[in-house]
Design an enzyme around this catalytic site. Structure first.
Site, PDB file in Angstrom:
ATOM      1  CB  SER A 138      -0.882  -0.005   1.260  1.00  0.00           C
ATOM      2  OG  SER A 138      -1.462   1.264   1.505  1.00  0.00           O
ATOM      3  CE1 TYR A 151      -3.757  -2.602   5.115  1.00  0.00           C
ATOM      4  CE2 TYR A 151      -3.037  -0.322   4.859  1.00  0.00           C
ATOM      5  CZ  TYR A 151      -3.480  -1.512   4.304  1.00  0.00           C
ATOM      6  OH  TYR A 151      -3.635  -1.609   2.939  1.00  0.00           O
TER       7      TYR A 151
END
Length: 256
Positions: A138, A151
């Site tokens: 990401s 995350y």
């Protein structure tokens, strides 16, 4: 350019989002076999995938990324069924910062285990013929995210693992190249209920900014990721944001 003809492709991930869109687009290539690995089968989506190209053999293998034994057994079955694996795409991703074990297990450690279990079927010195591993990270693997610190830690870990495995020496011996994809904000299930999944409650400003920001569609991100794969740059990292592709050039801070 990468030649998809006759390739065996393994996808680890759910039946939605960017990874699934990649599978649907890859079914239009002249591949030989598509293996989907996830904890639950979606029969209707499997039928939809097969209908795109009836000449490709599509199979499902149940696998729990939170269990090393499950990964080991499932990957062995998939490898034996295919004979060898040419392309592996690790596309699983969850955003559950309050559940540290699941966030790290599904996003990072499960991905590492599945990759290492697949290597004997890819490594040209073992049962493989060389190939490509693509790991989904990401933009929060490149930058901090105070609302989703766990995350972000997992996403940073994916890049560290991918770059390390993408070392020139490993590629020369195994014939397996590694790449990482870093999508920006995308319309997906992960973007739902953000406020319930933050690291802690001091995150309103970031959540509000994400909720109001423009997002790309999964299919346009998938198309750009496949384009990046076809460039075959071992150890590379790619940002895919608003349908645009950009290679990340890391800065070296230390060298032995």
């Amino acid at each position: 350019m990468f030649d998809w003809t006759g390739k065996n492709v393994v996808y680890v991930g759910s039946f939605s989002g960017i990874g699934w869109q990649m599978m649907m687009q890859l079914m239009q290539k002249d591949i030989k076999m598509m293996g989907i690995m996830h904890r639950m089968e979606n029969v209707e989506m499997m039928k939809k995938l097969q209908a795109i190209n009836p000449s490709v053999k599509v199979v499902f293998m149940q696998m729990n990324l939170m269990g090393k034994m499950s990964i080991d057994q499932a990957m062995k079955k998939m490898g034996q069924m295919m004979g060898h694996i040419d392309v592996m795409i690790n596309g699983e991703g969850v955003l559950l910062d309050k559940d540290v074990e699941t966030t790290m297990g599904m996003n990072l450690t499960g991905m590492i285990h599945s990759t290492m279990m697949a290597m004997p079927y890819m490594d040209k010195t073992q049962m493989g013929m060389g190939g490509m591993v693509v790991n989904m990270s990401s933009v929060y693997g490149l930058e901090p995210a105070h609302a989703f610190a766990v995350y972000a830690a997992a996403m940073h870990g994916i890049l560290g693992f991918t770059r390390s495995m993408g070392d020139k020496m490993i590629y020369q011996k195994t014939g397996v190249m590694f790449m990482a994809m870093c999508p920006g904000l995308t319309n997906s299930e992960m973007m739902m209920n953000l406020r319930d999944n933050v690291t802690w409650h001091h995150s309103e400003s970031m959540v509000e900014a994400i909720e109001s920001a423009k997002r790309q569609m999964p299919e346009e991100a998938a198309m750009q990721m496949i384009h990046a794969m076809e460039m075959m740059k071992n150890g590379s990292m790619w940002i895919v944001n608003m349908g645009q592709l950009k290679e990340v050039m890391p800065t070296m801070h230390w060298q032995m």
